[in-house]
Write a protein that holds these residues in place. Structure first.
Motif, mmCIF file in Angstrom:
data_model
loop_
_atom_site.group_PDB
_atom_site.id
_atom_site.type_symbol
_atom_site.label_atom_id
_atom_site.label_comp_id
_atom_site.label_asym_id
_atom_site.label_seq_id
_atom_site.Cartn_x
_atom_site.Cartn_y
_atom_site.Cartn_z
ATOM 1 N N LYS A 1 -0.769 7.812 -1.632
ATOM 2 C CA LYS A 1 -1.973 8.274 -2.338
ATOM 3 C C LYS A 1 -2.027 7.864 -3.807
ATOM 4 C CE LYS A 1 0.014 12.894 -3.127
ATOM 5 N NZ LYS A 1 -0.165 14.335 -2.868
ATOM 6 N N TYR B 1 -3.581 8.924 5.553
ATOM 7 C CA TYR B 1 -4.461 8.479 4.458
ATOM 8 C C TYR B 1 -5.507 7.482 4.953
ATOM 9 C CZ TYR B 1 -0.458 10.328 1.863
ATOM 10 O OH TYR B 1 0.563 11.120 1.377
ATOM 11 N N PRO B 2 -6.332 7.873 5.906
ATOM 12 C CA PRO B 2 -7.300 6.912 6.460
ATOM 13 C C PRO B 2 -8.311 6.411 5.434
ATOM 14 C CG PRO B 2 -7.788 9.154 7.188
ATOM 15 C CD PRO B 2 -6.450 9.203 6.537
ATOM 16 N N GLU B 3 -8.673 7.254 4.467
ATOM 17 C CA GLU B 3 -9.674 6.831 3.482
ATOM 18 C C GLU B 3 -9.142 5.702 2.602
ATOM 19 O OE1 GLU B 3 -7.028 9.750 1.598
ATOM 20 O OE2 GLU B 3 -8.112 9.743 3.518
ATOM 21 N N LYS C 1 -9.285 2.539 4.690
ATOM 22 C CA LYS C 1 -10.671 2.063 4.766
ATOM 23 C C LYS C 1 -11.080 1.364 3.481
ATOM 24 C CE LYS C 1 -14.668 2.191 7.093
ATOM 25 N NZ LYS C 1 -15.609 1.570 6.170
ATOM 26 N N THR C 2 -10.664 1.883 2.338
ATOM 27 C CA THR C 2 -10.984 1.246 1.059
ATOM 28 C C THR C 2 -10.354 -0.130 0.966
ATOM 29 O OG1 THR C 2 -11.162 3.393 -0.045
ATOM 30 C CG2 THR C 2 -10.843 1.470 -1.451
ATOM 31 N N ASP D 1 -12.400 -2.387 3.274
ATOM 32 C CA ASP D 1 -13.755 -2.614 2.765
ATOM 33 C C ASP D 1 -13.757 -3.546 1.549
ATOM 34 O OD1 ASP D 1 -14.794 -1.034 4.730
ATOM 35 O OD2 ASP D 1 -15.100 0.735 3.468
ATOM 36 N N VAL E 1 -9.612 3.462 12.149
ATOM 37 C CA VAL E 1 -10.115 3.500 10.765
ATOM 38 C C VAL E 1 -11.023 2.318 10.468
ATOM 39 C CG1 VAL E 1 -9.460 3.505 8.327
ATOM 40 C CG2 VAL E 1 -8.074 4.754 9.991
#
Length: 431
Positions: free
Chosen positions: A252, A281-283, A286-287, A290, A327
């Motif tokens: 994180k 920590y999938p978010e 994804k970042t 992306d 994800v």
């Protein structure tokens, strides 16, 4: 009498003034009477279609080895495209050939292993109103007609080039064109097979025994890459490109910081993530995706898979790919075993799962001698064309985070292009 005469003249003048029209203060005739709006005729259905010269323009470009909206010609090396257009949106592989797509430009290039472009596909919106009747009216009857799945392909042979119009049967309109080189001019069967780099990187914090074991491990990795050149990669081709790779995330703090640094320098990286951390920590995963970085497999639990059986290795690969697919919507086709530990079971299981094993040719040893200066020197003192550079992005790698901007700046200053692994090794990143 004269007095009365003047009075009469005065009244006469008043009458004349009162009866005469006032100044015209209107700005248009519309203030006095209704007037129809003046508008141009609406475009007819015929006006909205491409002109007859449009198919001829496509043919003339094809005669010169160009596709619509492509400044590059057939036989150009794909490296020139990367240098001018940057990284593509997608990379894929079909049989022994490679394809890269620039989505916003509406262009896909097909190229051989040596980088020579043999196919330019154009997806311009204007093509999608073009019908077979309009094409044949402008260019005559095609040389050949092919039916593939639910599409009709109309082929015009232009010496060593084929111009193809691909029309889905459902729409009856062109989906895309292909300018295709029919003759393969170069034998690429042996290109890059012998370009395998020795692994570089040192640490002053390793004991003599640990360093001896590391050198032995490197020798084994090199031998495997020699024996399985299509399945195991230590590096890419002998071109001035390198890939930055980061193991053991996500976390994180450090992983988000590295993602931000890469974005700041307009560089794409390659993250070999651990499956169970992906679930945490999938978010962050994804970042990373992306932002255009590759998200790849580094096992689910970070166990030494060379000590496991085929069933356990298969399960681990599946769990990791499931976590990543949940994800980003894609399943990785590249895998880095923990510790680089690879044996026949790991190789054969990866093959069955259509995954390439990607190791490294520069080890920053940022887990051992952690100073940012040393991490940077391990890269810049050893860097060669095609290097795959190993770093880490877990929570205690703050010195790696500190070293990264310096590494990127110096690599660029020295003329290296920093690319994703699919470009560096010409293999698909996802299945």
């Amino acid at each position: 009498m004269k007095r009365y005469l003047w009075i009469l003249v005065f009244f006469y003048l008043i009458i004349l003034v009162s009866c005469s029209p006032g100044p015209d203060t209107s700005s248009s005739k519309s203030d006095q009477e209704p007037q129809e709006d003046i508008i141009s005729d609406p475009p007819t259905k015929e006006d909205s279609k491409p002109s007859e010269s449009f198919p001829k323009r496509i043919r003339d470009l094809a005669l010169n080895g160009k596709g619509l909206n492509s400044e590059f010609t057939l036989k150009t090396n794909i490296q020139r495209v990367y240098e001018n257009w940057g990284d593509p949106n997608y990379t894929d592989k079909y049989n022994e050939n490679f394809y890269v797509t620039y989505e916003q430009r509406g262009i896909t290039f097909g190229f051989y292993e040596n980088g020579e472009i043999f196919d330019i596909r154009s997806y311009d919106e204007k093509l999608q109103s073009l019908t077979y009747d309009e094409i044949s009216s402008a260019l005559g009857k095609p040389t050949d007609t092919r039916r593939v799945n639910d599409e009709s392909i109309y082929v015009y042979k232009l010496n060593e080039i084929e111009l193809k119009f691909i029309i889905p049967n459902k729409s009856g309109k062109v989906d895309h064109t292909s300018v295709f080189l029919t003759q393969k001019n170069v034998d690429t069967s042996n290109i890059n097979k012998d370009y395998i780099l020795e692994i570089k990187g040192t640490s002053n914090n390793l004991s003599e025994k640990a360093w001896t074991n590391m050198l032995k491990s490197r020798e084994e990795m090199f031998a495997l890459a020699k024996s399985y050149p299509k399945n195991i990669f230590l590096n890419g081709s002998n071109q001035k490109k390198v890939a930055l790779t980061f193991d053991d995330g996500p976390d994180k703090t450090v992983t988000p910081a590295i993602i931000d640094i890469l974005a700041q320098y307009n560089v794409k990286g390659n993250f070999f993530f651990i499956g169970e951390k992906v679930r945490l920590y999938p978010e962050i995963v994804k970042t990373a995706f992306d932002n255009g970085n590759l998200v790849l497999s580094h096992s689910y639990y970070h166990n030494d898979l060379s000590k496991s059986g085929k069933e356990d290795i298969t399960s681990d690969l599946g769990l990791t790919n499931d976590a990543i697919q949940d994800v980003i919507g894609k399943r990785p086709a590249m895998f880095r075993p923990p510790y680089g530990a690879t044996n026949n079971f790991v190789i054969s299981t990866a093959q069955k799962n259509n995954m390439k094993i990607v190791l490294w040719s520069i080890d920053t040893l940022d887990w051992s001698q952690k100073e940012s200066t040393h991490i940077k020197e391990n890269v810049l003192n050893n860097v060669r064309s095609g290097d795959i550079i190993l770093m880490h992005s877990d929570e205690d790698k703050t010195e790696t985070e500190k070293a990264l901007p310096l590494i990127i700046e110096e690599l660029k200053n020295n003329g290296f292009q920093i690319v994703t692994l699919d470009i560096l090794i010409n293999e698909a990143a996802y299945r």
